[in-house]
Design an enzyme around this catalytic site. Structure first.
Site, PDB file in Angstrom:
ATOM      1  N   GLY A 268      82.445  10.386  -1.121  1.00 57.14           N
ATOM      2  CA  GLY A 268      83.827  10.021  -1.406  1.00 57.14           C
ATOM      3  C   GLY A 268      84.722  10.605  -0.338  1.00 57.14           C
ATOM      4  O   GLY A 268      84.255  11.304   0.549  1.00 57.14           O
ATOM      5  N   SER A 269      86.027  10.327  -0.408  1.00 64.03           N
ATOM      6  CA  SER A 269      86.939  10.855   0.614  1.00 64.03           C
ATOM      7  C   SER A 269      88.373  10.461   0.308  1.00 64.03           C
ATOM      8  O   SER A 269      88.637   9.500  -0.408  1.00 64.03           O
ATOM      9  CB  SER A 269      86.595  10.329   2.013  1.00 64.03           C
ATOM     10  OG  SER A 269      85.296  10.648   2.391  1.00 64.03           O
ATOM     11  N   ASN A 270      89.295  11.214   0.922  1.00 67.03           N
ATOM     12  CA  ASN A 270      90.683  10.795   1.086  1.00 67.03           C
ATOM     13  C   ASN A 270      90.943  10.635   2.580  1.00 67.03           C
ATOM     14  O   ASN A 270      90.439  11.432   3.389  1.00 67.03           O
ATOM     15  CB  ASN A 270      91.665  11.847   0.550  1.00 67.03           C
ATOM     16  CG  ASN A 270      91.503  12.098  -0.928  1.00 67.03           C
ATOM     17  OD1 ASN A 270      91.422  11.162  -1.720  1.00 67.03           O
ATOM     18  ND2 ASN A 270      91.460  13.371  -1.324  1.00 67.03           N
ATOM     19  N   ASN A 533      88.917   5.979  -1.734  1.00 69.93           N
ATOM     20  CA  ASN A 533      87.750   5.309  -2.304  1.00 69.93           C
ATOM     21  C   ASN A 533      88.100   4.215  -3.289  1.00 69.93           C
ATOM     22  O   ASN A 533      87.262   3.800  -4.084  1.00 69.93           O
ATOM     23  CB  ASN A 533      86.788   6.313  -2.957  1.00 69.93           C
ATOM     24  CG  ASN A 533      86.395   7.407  -2.006  1.00 69.93           C
ATOM     25  OD1 ASN A 533      86.542   8.571  -2.317  1.00 69.93           O
ATOM     26  ND2 ASN A 533      85.913   7.039  -0.824  1.00 69.93           N
ATOM     27  N   ARG A 561      92.850   9.553  -8.549  1.00 72.14           N
ATOM     28  CA  ARG A 561      92.975  10.149  -7.221  1.00 72.14           C
ATOM     29  C   ARG A 561      93.704   9.234  -6.242  1.00 72.14           C
ATOM     30  O   ARG A 561      94.638   9.699  -5.547  1.00 72.14           O
ATOM     31  CB  ARG A 561      91.602  10.579  -6.698  1.00 72.14           C
ATOM     32  CG  ARG A 561      91.635  11.209  -5.322  1.00 72.14           C
ATOM     33  CD  ARG A 561      90.366  12.009  -5.040  1.00 72.14           C
ATOM     34  NE  ARG A 561      89.168  11.222  -5.245  1.00 72.14           N
ATOM     35  CZ  ARG A 561      88.570  10.470  -4.326  1.00 72.14           C
ATOM     36  NH1 ARG A 561      89.105  10.385  -3.116  1.00 72.14           N
ATOM     37  NH2 ARG A 561      87.461   9.814  -4.586  1.00 72.14           N
TER      38      ARG A 561
END
Length: 821
Positions: A268-270, A533, A561
């Site tokens: 996952g990531s931002n 994501n 998120r």
């Protein structure tokens, strides 16, 4: 000695600017290369350049926190320095990866691994089969753009040589890491080993998580209603008995492909790219925040700067064992990646021929599965080696799985990255790119980004988003008529009995079966592009990306998120987030990242406090009455942040975990999801719902059972190597999941989340960046760089990046290693 900064965009477009740029480049080349020793003897390289005899000269300059800056004359030397530096920090991790990818875990560790009985044997079958089939070598034999470029081949050869040089210099019996010191499985590596790492990383969201399932695939016997035949057609020596794999109709393992065959991994990531209209300075900025496991060897990041004067100067991070920077910046351009929400693989349901479970029907005609016999070396409990012959089964749609293989149906998986070694071509070209146009050209030329979105910005102040990853060419019509619904123990899959359900192709696709650049989602903006994501639709809500093929946007709904990320950007732009005047600065970008806001609490904490004030005693899941007054006071006093020192965050995380176990969120939110309000719904928590009340009571019980007060600081129960950690995964932007003993060798010994942080501003005078590698440069617990940056992360501190040669030389603790072969 320092290096001159690049000229501004306007200077470069003038005649005098172009001449000055040439002069600056010559100055950079001569000044920086002078730092390297002259070779004792010389030879002419493939490009006519002068290289040291043996082709390897490199300088490794380590600045604060052990961050290596590799300087070389050519790609041979650059790889040599990188491989040597990485081995200094993580020799055990790469050695262990190579054991896996060579299919030798059973040889050194026995057939049973940490994942269960026979797991090493199943994994070895998959990887040994891949080696014997020559899969990676066949891709290496292709010419660029399908195969690696000449520069990359030289760099990988140098990397292997540098790693091996470290082993020779140090001696396996004297390695500083006790986990692999003197172990027989620590051996020299080859370029093929490194290319196998790359290939494995490219398939990690699809086929790789199913490697043991593929390696353990066994056809059922027709007369036993699905009982499996043993996967041991022949054995040599005294092989240990094999444990049977999954029985017929065993469900697909969690974390494997889901609806319509999408395979997912624990990633996952931002990522944000902020343009000139979103910053106070008018300079573009990029925020990098990938979320990956902290303990899985090939999924940890390694921070590095790679420099060949006049050719390449890129700083950032790459995954263990890969030879390049995959997230980072150069003088004029910065980029990051987040895990794409698109499909990157498909399950296919195979209709089997009656009486022959290794044949299947396509368009009314029978086809036999291809079989490959794979010999696997196995060490028994007494240390004796023997060879077991195993069999792999493959269909036209890809390898066959053990799970759910009955006498009527089998399942295969087709991975869109099964022919992809092109990723390194793309990342090297991106590292060389001077602007967004060149980055787009790099991605369109090589089409190698495997499973991520790209978010980027350059010194013009523009930003760019795309999903250039490998996505199966499946139309919405195909998905509608070809998708077979999931059963209780079987996945949703495409109908493999008709060729009309096979992947199509695009004219501009470099390889068949995937969408080409003309169909890929793209967005260019001067304010921002962002992703957490979620699908591509709300990359920027002011310009929604719609009308995409369904495989690109599986679920347009936003989780908490991505909702929080977009809210943080909007509030920073209008100055309502408490961080000062509107617009991003380098300081407020970092403060936003580590503000540790928790959206689930921002929108629901007050509802829960109202509920527990009205009901000071609540019934837990076990039917017992629980006094929740102290919990209520704790939540009321909590600032809704997930800092390491926050009191109330741990209680909220525990409560919310119980709440998620009570049923779908839409059923207990105060305001349900509304498609007309995708950025702000669902929200709130319905305190009148008995499930909400039960979740809080059960959370209080959990704390009592562990003899912890309900106002325990978050960092007291969430640690890595004994260091308190901030963050959470219940609506947090800064995602962290960890137990009280993570990283200490005591269960639970795992952690996940924020890994490599980078906040960079692209100014006319060059990049200004701050970074943070949350678990440090080394996976060796005995290394001073094992958790040195974890302590910074705990305190919300960053490392000021040293990018120029002057900045690197200015580190008072600088350590330099010069390599010359």
């Amino acid at each position: 000695m320092g290096e001159p900064r690049a000229l501004t965009k306007h200077q470069r477009y003038s005649l005098s600017g172009r001449l000055a740029a040439v002069a600056a480049a010559l100055c950079l080349t001569s000044a920086t290369v002078a730092l390297l020793p002259a070779p004792s003897s010389a030879a002419t390289g493939p490009g006519g350049e002068t290289v040291a005899a043996g082709g390897h000269t490199a300088r490794i300059s380590r600045t604060e926190y052990g961050i290596p800056h590799i300087l070389a004359r050519d790609f041979d030397g650059l790889g040599y320095g990188y491989g040597y530096a990485f081995a200094q920090d993580n020799v055990c991790e790469l050695a262990d990866q190579v054991v896996t990818l060579r299919g030798e875990r059973s040889r050194f560790f026995g057939p049973d691994g940490e994942s269960g009985e026979g797991s090493n044997l199943a994994s070895d079958t998959y990887y040994k089969g891949q080696r014997r089939a020559g899969t990676v070598q066949r891709l290496l034999d292709r010419k660029a753009p399908l195969g690696p470029t000449a520069e990359l081949r030289r760099m990988v050869e140098g990397y292997a040589a540098g790693y091996n040089r470290y082993l020779r210099d140090t001696d396996v019996g004297k390695l500083p890491d006790p986990r692999c010191k003197g172990k027989p499985w620590v051996r020299p590596i080859t370029p093929l080993d490194l290319w196998s790492v790359v290939y494995d990383v490219n398939k990690v969201t699809a086929e790789v998580p199913l490697a043991p399932d593929i390696g353990d695939a066994k056809p059922p016997t027709a007369d036993a209603g699905g009982t499996e035949a043993p996967n041991t057609p022949d054995s040599k020596g005294e092989a240990p008995s094999e444990t049977s794999g999954a029985t017929a109709a065993t469900p697909i393992a969690p974390g494997a492909p889901d609806a319509q065959g999408l395979a997912t991994a624990d990633v996952g990531s931002n990522g944000w790219a902020l343009g000139r209209d979103a910053t106070r300075t008018g300079n573009a900025m990029v925020l990098t925040n990938p979320h990956l496991p902290w303990t899985v060897g090939n999924f940890r990041f390694y921070q590095v700067q790679l420099t060949i004067p006049g050719t390449l100067d890129v700083s950032g991070a790459g995954l263990y064992g890969t030879p390049l920077v995959e997230i980072g910046h150069n003088q004029n351009l910065a980029w990051t990646h987040t895990a794409s929400d698109a499909q990157h693989a498909s399950f296919y349901a195979l209709k089997l021929v009656p009486g022959d479970p290794t044949s299947y029907v396509v368009d009314g005609k029978a086809e036999r599965m291809k079989r490959r016999t794979v010999p696997v070396s196995v060490r028994d409990e007494n240390g004796k080696l023997s060879t077991v012959d195993r069999t792999l089964y493959t269909s036209r749609f890809g390898p066959v799985l053990s799970s759910a293989w009955t006498t009527k149906t089998a399942y295969a998986i087709r991975d869109a990255n099964a022919d992809n070694l092109r990723s390194m071509n793309a990342w090297l070209a991106m590292g060389k790119a001077h602007n967004l146009a060149q980055l787009r050209t790099a991605q369109n030329t090589y089409q190698g980004i495997p499973w991520t979105y790209t978010l980027a910005a350059d010194t013009s102040g523009g930003t760019y988003f795309t999903d250039s990853s490998a996505v199966p060419h499946l139309t919405d019509a195909q998905l509608g008529r070809c998708t077979l619904p999931a059963g209780e123990e079987t996945p949703a899959a495409l109908d493999g009995s008709t060729s009309s359900c096979a992947w199509g192709s695009d004219p501009d696709a470099l390889v068949p079966g995937v969408y080409g650049p003309s169909h890929q989602p793209k967005l260019s903006r001067t304010d921002y592009v962002a992703n957490s994501n979620n699908g591509p639709q709300y990359t920027n809500p002011e310009a929604p990306l719609t009308g995409l093929p369904g495989v690109y946007d599986i679920d347009p709904r936003l989780d908490q998120r991505p909702q929080l990320g977009l809210r943080m950007i909007a509030q920073r732009r209008d100055g309502t987030d408490g961080l000062g005047a509107p617009g991003f600065t380098e300081d407020t970008l970092r403060a936003s990242m580590l503000g540790n806001r928790v959206l689930s609490a921002e929108t629901g904490r007050d509802d829960v406090v109202d509920m527990c004030r009205a009901h000071p005693s609540l019934t837990a899941a076990d039917g017992k009455e629980v006094d929740v007054r102290q919990a209520c006071t704790t939540l009321a006093r909590w600032d809704t942040r997930a800092d390491a020192t926050s009191r109330g965050a741990a209680l909220w995380i525990t409560f919310y975990a119980h709440l998620l176990g009570e049923g779908p969120p839409d059923t207990w939110h105060r305001v349900p999801y509304d498609p007309a309000q995708p950025l702000t719904t669902p929200r709130g928590i319905n305190g009148d719902d008995m499930r909400v009340q039960r979740a809080l009571a059960s959370a209080v019980q959990d704390f009592a059972a562990r003899d912890l007060p309900v106002d325990t600081e978050l960092g007291a129960v969430q640690k890595w190597a004994g260091i308190p950690l901030p963050g959470c995964d219940v609506g947090c932007f800064d995602v962290v999941e960890a137990g009280p003993d993570s990283g200490t060798g005591t269960p639970p010994a795992g952690a996940f989340g924020t890994s490599f942080l980078m906040a960079v501003e692209l100014t006319a005078d060059g990049p200004r960046a701050h970074t943070l590698l949350t678990y440090g440069e080394s996976a060796n617990p005995a290394s001073p760089h094992y958790a040195d940056q974890t302590r910074l992360f705990s305190r919300k501190q960053w490392v000021t990046e040293r990018f120029t040669q002057a900045e690197i030389a200015g580190d008072p603790a600088l350590k330099v290693t010069t390599l010359h072969s």
